[in-house]
Design a protein around this motif. Structure first.
Motif, PDB file in Angstrom:
ATOM      1  N   ARG A   1       0.845  -1.186   0.000  1.00  0.00           N
ATOM      2  CA  ARG A   1       0.000   0.000   0.000  1.00  0.00           C
ATOM      3  C   ARG A   1       0.888   1.246   0.000  1.00  0.00           C
ATOM      4  O   ARG A   1       1.919   1.299   0.695  1.00  0.00           O
ATOM      5  CB  ARG A   1      -0.913   0.029   1.229  1.00  0.00           C
ATOM      6  N   PHE A   2       0.472   2.253  -0.766  1.00  0.00           N
ATOM      7  CA  PHE A   2       1.234   3.490  -0.919  1.00  0.00           C
ATOM      8  C   PHE A   2       0.320   4.655  -0.571  1.00  0.00           C
ATOM      9  O   PHE A   2      -0.701   4.863  -1.229  1.00  0.00           O
ATOM     10  CB  PHE A   2       1.739   3.623  -2.354  1.00  0.00           C
ATOM     11  N   GLU A   3       0.673   5.407   0.456  1.00  0.00           N
ATOM     12  CA  GLU A   3      -0.157   6.513   0.922  1.00  0.00           C
ATOM     13  C   GLU A   3       0.580   7.837   0.784  1.00  0.00           C
ATOM     14  O   GLU A   3       1.759   7.937   1.110  1.00  0.00           O
ATOM     15  CB  GLU A   3      -0.556   6.310   2.399  1.00  0.00           C
ATOM     16  N   ASN A   4      -0.124   8.836   0.280  1.00  0.00           N
ATOM     17  CA  ASN A   4       0.380  10.215   0.246  1.00  0.00           C
ATOM     18  C   ASN A   4       1.664  10.363  -0.585  1.00  0.00           C
ATOM     19  O   ASN A   4       2.600  11.065  -0.187  1.00  0.00           O
ATOM     20  CB  ASN A   4       0.603  10.731   1.677  1.00  0.00           C
ATOM     21  N   ASP A   5       1.673   9.684  -1.736  1.00  0.00           N
ATOM     22  CA  ASP A   5       2.743   9.825  -2.730  1.00  0.00           C
ATOM     23  C   ASP A   5       4.138   9.600  -2.137  1.00  0.00           C
ATOM     24  O   ASP A   5       5.001  10.492  -2.152  1.00  0.00           O
ATOM     25  CB  ASP A   5       2.668  11.199  -3.391  1.00  0.00           C
ATOM     26  N   PRO A   6       4.392   8.397  -1.636  1.00  0.00           N
ATOM     27  CA  PRO A   6       5.683   8.147  -0.988  1.00  0.00           C
ATOM     28  C   PRO A   6       6.882   8.191  -1.926  1.00  0.00           C
ATOM     29  O   PRO A   6       7.995   8.494  -1.482  1.00  0.00           O
ATOM     30  CB  PRO A   6       5.505   6.746  -0.395  1.00  0.00           C
ATOM     31  N   VAL A   7       6.680   7.901  -3.222  1.00  0.00           N
ATOM     32  CA  VAL A   7       7.825   7.933  -4.133  1.00  0.00           C
ATOM     33  C   VAL A   7       8.345   9.354  -4.284  1.00  0.00           C
ATOM     34  O   VAL A   7       9.550   9.611  -4.152  1.00  0.00           O
ATOM     35  CB  VAL A   7       7.462   7.324  -5.501  1.00  0.00           C
ATOM     36  N   SER A   8       7.445  10.297  -4.547  1.00  0.00           N
ATOM     37  CA  SER A   8       7.871  11.706  -4.653  1.00  0.00           C
ATOM     38  C   SER A   8       8.529  12.175  -3.366  1.00  0.00           C
ATOM     39  O   SER A   8       9.573  12.847  -3.386  1.00  0.00           O
ATOM     40  CB  SER A   8       6.666  12.595  -4.970  1.00  0.00           C
ATOM     41  N   ALA A   9       7.919  11.822  -2.239  1.00  0.00           N
ATOM     42  CA  ALA A   9       8.459  12.242  -0.945  1.00  0.00           C
ATOM     43  C   ALA A   9       9.828  11.622  -0.700  1.00  0.00           C
ATOM     44  O   ALA A   9      10.750  12.291  -0.209  1.00  0.00           O
ATOM     45  CB  ALA A   9       7.489  11.850   0.170  1.00  0.00           C
ATOM     46  N   GLY A  10       9.968  10.353  -1.046  1.00  0.00           N
ATOM     47  CA  GLY A  10      11.247   9.691  -0.845  1.00  0.00           C
ATOM     48  C   GLY A  10      12.334  10.258  -1.728  1.00  0.00           C
ATOM     49  O   GLY A  10      13.467  10.470  -1.274  1.00  0.00           O
ATOM     50  N   LEU A  11      12.016  10.521  -2.988  1.00  0.00           N
ATOM     51  CA  LEU A  11      13.004  11.114  -3.895  1.00  0.00           C
ATOM     52  C   LEU A  11      13.464  12.477  -3.400  1.00  0.00           C
ATOM     53  O   LEU A  11      14.664  12.795  -3.426  1.00  0.00           O
ATOM     54  CB  LEU A  11      12.422  11.233  -5.300  1.00  0.00           C
ATOM     55  N   ALA A  12      12.521  13.292  -2.931  1.00  0.00           N
ATOM     56  CA  ALA A  12      12.876  14.624  -2.429  1.00  0.00           C
ATOM     57  C   ALA A  12      13.735  14.527  -1.175  1.00  0.00           C
ATOM     58  O   ALA A  12      14.699  15.282  -0.999  1.00  0.00           O
ATOM     59  CB  ALA A  12      11.603  15.426  -2.153  1.00  0.00           C
TER      60      ALA A  12
END
Length: 221
Positions: free
Chosen positions: A68-79
């Motif tokens: 499950r992926f909540e609140n756009d974790p990929v964008s947040a992780g990259l930033a």
């Protein structure tokens, strides 16, 4: 396969990248596994790439449907990785598994903190470690693969207004593991988790390592 934009700076490629595979044999195994995973899981989104890697890590395609992926974790992780955010893990096995190449984030383990708190409060060492790290969690990356108590502690800090940039929460087991992940998914924080009692170090490590791989690809474009 043509190059298809998945996310700003994150693409599918006709060639495969694995910054952790540093021998020809290792790369061959990794590449073949990922080719199978693309067919079985799909390859349309950055989240699919995490689903692929986690499925490979546990040797079970069913894991893809549990994530499950909540609140756009990929964008947040990259930033967060771009900002050099600290990474805090619940146990040393998770710390050891996290890829150290391709980024400049310091990686530390909660077990190295909070020994006095654990003795005084009678709580788990991982949970006590995050209590000791409380003032450093804002904007950090938290990776918990084994300790539901630690995940519940961090979720409590989110309720207090302390917001990590990303929480990867995949604790495994039959006591509070599924429940702690359900709690995480209710929080207004970017997160990667999985449904049920499965999970563990391989899933936590694979999740963050795939985001690190995406960042490395992005930074070398």
């Amino acid at each position: 396969m043509s190059k298809e934009l998945l996310h700003p700076g994150v693409t599918t490629e006709s060639t495969y990248t694995d910054i952790g595979a540093d021998t020809p044999e290792g790369f061959s195994i990794s590449s073949r596994s990922r080719s199978l995973a693309r067919e079985m899981v799909g390859n349309a989104t950055p989240e699919d790439r995490i689903r692929q890697r986690c499925s490979i890590a546990v040797g079970d395609w069913a894991m893809a449907d549990l994530l499950r992926f909540e609140n756009d974790p990929v964008s947040a992780g990259l930033a967060a990785i771009a900002a050099g955010a600290p990474v805090f893990t619940d146990i040393r096995m998770v710390l050891t598994g996290i890829q150290k190449r391709g980024h400049s984030c310091p990686v530390e383990c909660a077990l190295d903190y909070g020994a006095d708190i654990s003795r005084e409060q009678g709580i788990t060492r991982s949970s006590a470690g995050f209590v000791a790290l409380k003032d450093r969690l804002e904007g950090s990356i938290v990776v918990i693969g084994n300790a539901p108590s630690a995940l519940l502690t961090v979720c409590g800090f989110v309720d207090e207004g302390i917001c990590p940039a990303l929480i990867v929460g995949t604790p495994v087991g039959f006591v509070n593991a599924a429940e702690s992940k359900e709690v995480l998914r209710t929080k207004a924080v970017p997160s990667v988790s999985n449904v049920g009692t499965r999970g563990g170090t391989p899933v936590a490590v694979a999740s963050l390592n795939e985001i690190i791989t995406m960042y490395s690809e992005q930074s070398h474009d």
